[in-house]
Design a protein around this motif. Sequence first.
Motif, PDB file in Angstrom:
ATOM      1  N   LEU A  39       0.915  -1.240   0.005  1.00 21.04           N
ATOM      2  CA  LEU A  39       0.057   0.015  -0.157  1.00 21.04           C
ATOM      3  C   LEU A  39       0.766   1.164  -0.057  1.00 21.04           C
ATOM      4  O   LEU A  39       1.802   1.316   0.779  1.00 21.04           O
ATOM      5  CB  LEU A  39      -0.947   0.171   1.164  1.00 21.04           C
ATOM      6  CG  LEU A  39      -1.842  -1.024   1.371  1.00 21.04           C
ATOM      7  CD1 LEU A  39      -2.707  -1.121   2.579  1.00 21.04           C
ATOM      8  CD2 LEU A  39      -2.488  -1.714   0.264  1.00 21.04           C
ATOM      9  N   ARG A  40       0.472   2.056  -0.867  1.00 23.40           N
ATOM     10  CA  ARG A  40       1.317   3.264  -1.020  1.00 23.40           C
ATOM     11  C   ARG A  40       0.245   4.548  -0.701  1.00 23.40           C
ATOM     12  O   ARG A  40      -0.633   4.725  -1.582  1.00 23.40           O
ATOM     13  CB  ARG A  40       1.932   3.681  -2.371  1.00 23.40           C
ATOM     14  CG  ARG A  40       2.567   4.913  -2.476  1.00 23.40           C
ATOM     15  CD  ARG A  40       3.745   4.962  -3.717  1.00 23.40           C
ATOM     16  NE  ARG A  40       4.724   3.709  -3.543  1.00 23.40           N
ATOM     17  CZ  ARG A  40       5.320   3.407  -4.545  1.00 23.40           C
ATOM     18  NH1 ARG A  40       5.389   4.134  -5.859  1.00 23.40           N
ATOM     19  NH2 ARG A  40       6.656   2.553  -4.306  1.00 23.40           N
ATOM     20  N   PHE A  41       0.566   5.387   0.361  1.00 22.97           N
ATOM     21  CA  PHE A  41      -0.250   6.711   0.575  1.00 22.97           C
ATOM     22  C   PHE A  41       0.469   7.710  -0.082  1.00 22.97           C
ATOM     23  O   PHE A  41       1.446   8.376   0.457  1.00 22.97           O
ATOM     24  CB  PHE A  41      -0.530   6.831   1.966  1.00 22.97           C
ATOM     25  CG  PHE A  41      -1.209   5.738   2.768  1.00 22.97           C
ATOM     26  CD1 PHE A  41      -2.538   5.684   2.999  1.00 22.97           C
ATOM     27  CD2 PHE A  41      -0.563   4.454   2.976  1.00 22.97           C
ATOM     28  CE1 PHE A  41      -3.462   4.573   3.451  1.00 22.97           C
ATOM     29  CE2 PHE A  41      -1.289   3.200   3.497  1.00 22.97           C
ATOM     30  CZ  PHE A  41      -2.446   3.637   3.756  1.00 22.97           C
ATOM     31  N   MET A  65      -3.116  12.607  -1.543  1.00 16.00           N
ATOM     32  CA  MET A  65      -4.082  11.761  -1.048  1.00 16.00           C
ATOM     33  C   MET A  65      -4.856  10.802  -1.873  1.00 16.00           C
ATOM     34  O   MET A  65      -6.028  10.240  -1.426  1.00 16.00           O
ATOM     35  CB  MET A  65      -5.303  12.759  -0.417  1.00 16.00           C
ATOM     36  CG  MET A  65      -4.945  13.964   0.589  1.00 16.00           C
ATOM     37  SD  MET A  65      -3.602  13.373   1.836  1.00 16.00           S
ATOM     38  CE  MET A  65      -4.949  12.406   2.816  1.00 16.00           C
ATOM     39  N   THR A  66      -4.199  10.404  -2.922  1.00 11.85           N
ATOM     40  CA  THR A  66      -4.801   9.283  -3.403  1.00 11.85           C
ATOM     41  C   THR A  66      -3.877   8.058  -3.080  1.00 11.85           C
ATOM     42  O   THR A  66      -3.092   8.209  -2.289  1.00 11.85           O
ATOM     43  CB  THR A  66      -4.073   9.334  -5.020  1.00 11.85           C
ATOM     44  OG1 THR A  66      -2.553   9.529  -5.241  1.00 11.85           O
ATOM     45  CG2 THR A  66      -4.897  10.634  -5.850  1.00 11.85           C
ATOM     46  N   GLY A 108      -6.977   4.318  -5.337  1.00  7.95           N
ATOM     47  CA  GLY A 108      -7.967   4.692  -4.596  1.00  7.95           C
ATOM     48  C   GLY A 108      -7.698   5.867  -3.697  1.00  7.95           C
ATOM     49  O   GLY A 108      -7.114   6.712  -4.187  1.00  7.95           O
ATOM     50  N   GLU A 109      -8.524   6.355  -2.743  1.00  5.01           N
ATOM     51  CA  GLU A 109      -7.934   7.702  -2.038  1.00  5.01           C
ATOM     52  C   GLU A 109      -8.020   7.342  -0.317  1.00  5.01           C
ATOM     53  O   GLU A 109      -8.425   6.469   0.061  1.00  5.01           O
ATOM     54  CB  GLU A 109      -9.326   8.571  -2.286  1.00  5.01           C
ATOM     55  CG  GLU A 109      -9.509   9.064  -3.635  1.00  5.01           C
ATOM     56  CD  GLU A 109     -10.618  10.002  -3.799  1.00  5.01           C
ATOM     57  OE1 GLU A 109     -11.473  10.122  -2.899  1.00  5.01           O
ATOM     58  OE2 GLU A 109     -10.755  10.551  -4.764  1.00  5.01           O
ATOM     59  N   SER A 142      -9.378   7.019   6.717  1.00  4.65           N
ATOM     60  CA  SER A 142     -10.238   6.337   5.708  1.00  4.65           C
ATOM     61  C   SER A 142      -9.535   5.993   4.374  1.00  4.65           C
ATOM     62  O   SER A 142      -8.655   6.516   4.010  1.00  4.65           O
ATOM     63  CB  SER A 142     -11.276   7.569   5.099  1.00  4.65           C
ATOM     64  OG  SER A 142     -10.666   8.450   4.697  1.00  4.65           O
ATOM     65  N   ILE A 143     -10.061   4.806   4.430  1.00  6.80           N
ATOM     66  CA  ILE A 143      -9.337   3.998   3.162  1.00  6.80           C
ATOM     67  C   ILE A 143     -10.382   3.524   2.104  1.00  6.80           C
ATOM     68  O   ILE A 143     -11.409   3.021   2.435  1.00  6.80           O
ATOM     69  CB  ILE A 143      -8.631   2.770   3.681  1.00  6.80           C
ATOM     70  CG1 ILE A 143      -7.273   3.058   4.511  1.00  6.80           C
ATOM     71  CG2 ILE A 143      -8.006   1.951   2.200  1.00  6.80           C
ATOM     72  CD1 ILE A 143      -6.712   1.950   4.910  1.00  6.80           C
ATOM     73  N   GLU A 144     -10.257   4.202   0.675  1.00  5.35           N
ATOM     74  CA  GLU A 144     -11.356   3.715  -0.051  1.00  5.35           C
ATOM     75  C   GLU A 144     -10.541   3.495  -1.607  1.00  5.35           C
ATOM     76  O   GLU A 144     -10.381   4.183  -2.401  1.00  5.35           O
ATOM     77  CB  GLU A 144     -12.073   4.942  -0.317  1.00  5.35           C
ATOM     78  CG  GLU A 144     -13.405   4.483  -1.246  1.00  5.35           C
ATOM     79  CD  GLU A 144     -14.472   3.570  -0.579  1.00  5.35           C
ATOM     80  OE1 GLU A 144     -15.053   2.880  -1.364  1.00  5.35           O
ATOM     81  OE2 GLU A 144     -14.671   3.721   0.851  1.00  5.35           O
ATOM     82  N   PHE A 145     -10.623   2.035  -1.865  1.00  8.30           N
ATOM     83  CA  PHE A 145     -10.067   1.456  -3.003  1.00  8.30           C
ATOM     84  C   PHE A 145     -11.151   1.542  -4.219  1.00  8.30           C
ATOM     85  O   PHE A 145     -12.450   1.315  -3.785  1.00  8.30           O
ATOM     86  CB  PHE A 145      -9.488   0.222  -2.796  1.00  8.30           C
ATOM     87  CG  PHE A 145      -8.127   0.145  -2.291  1.00  8.30           C
ATOM     88  CD1 PHE A 145      -6.818   0.528  -3.059  1.00  8.30           C
ATOM     89  CD2 PHE A 145      -7.779  -0.155  -1.058  1.00  8.30           C
ATOM     90  CE1 PHE A 145      -5.774   0.636  -2.737  1.00  8.30           C
ATOM     91  CE2 PHE A 145      -6.656  -0.101  -0.480  1.00  8.30           C
ATOM     92  CZ  PHE A 145      -5.491   0.139  -1.214  1.00  8.30           C
TER      93      PHE A 145
END
Length: 344
Positions: free
Chosen positions: A266-268, A272-273, A284-285, A298-301
Amino acid sequence: MKYILSILAKLLILGISLVALASCQDEIEPEIEIDMDGIVSNDPVAQSIVAVATKDGSTDNIIDRSSCTTVIFPIAGIFEDEEQVFQTLTEVEALGAGALEVDWVFPFNVILFDHTEITLNDEDELETIQDGCIEGGSDPDNECIDFIYPFTIQVFDTRTENVDSREITSDREAYNTFTSSVLITTIEYPVRMIDATGNTLEAFTNEELTNIITNAANSCDEQDIIEFEEIFEEELRMLFKSTDWEVSFYESDSVENTSLFSGYTLRFNEDMTLQSQGAEVVEGEWDIELSDTAKSVSIEFDTEEEPLVLLNENWTITEHTQTQITLEYQDPEEGTKRLQLSSN
């Protein structure tokens, strides 16, 4: 009496001995003005000194949200349903964002901007002070320069007509002296000061002292912060963005399924994508939210496929270090979800 006091002040400033000063009290002379070197409370030099000597209450704003008060330790607070006694500010700061969750126990004692001590009996009394406190660098205190104590002054008390020499050793003494309406003072120069960068400055006259203090005003960041949420939010964002993360633990309703995420990274991102790199790249965001009671991510793929869809929640951040983040989500249907991210 007014003309006698004026004569006494003039003679003091000119450095005439006490014996000569006493003998002049019997003479009646025309009223004269106080010499420009004699300092009274409404003089610019006195007001400059008071600005420096005003009590700065910004260091403990994580507790009282007010730069006009300084908490006197120890202080009690309820944290994670237990009452704790904090002996120092360092102990409070060690909680990080958790300090925002502490419910402080009244009464507790504080020092005001004028160095007086009072007891705050309830939240309403604290809020009254908070509402009247000017924040954000527009407050009257000058935190960008400090006196190097001690320095000596000569004082004429207009009530007692006494003259004495005093050594000023603290901000409290300086504040009380130069706000007094009954004292006329002269300063024995030089007076040494230190600015926010650590430079030592010397003043040899009232004018030089006033100029040094005035020039120092607003030359530094006074850190009069009362809203800490944004600071802690940014710290958490920096943590998530600092590295790529792997799912090192995943559990849903007491069933562990960590193996589902094997091979996923996972890459943040800064904008904020969010990206998951596995068999394919999935976008995701993400976002951080901080409240007085919790901090969450909050994680949203953009997928309905497992395993990444299992991460699409508003996770509560329960613990975090530079290499590990522990998250939890209470699902009314599936029970508790637990997630642990570790740097790869």
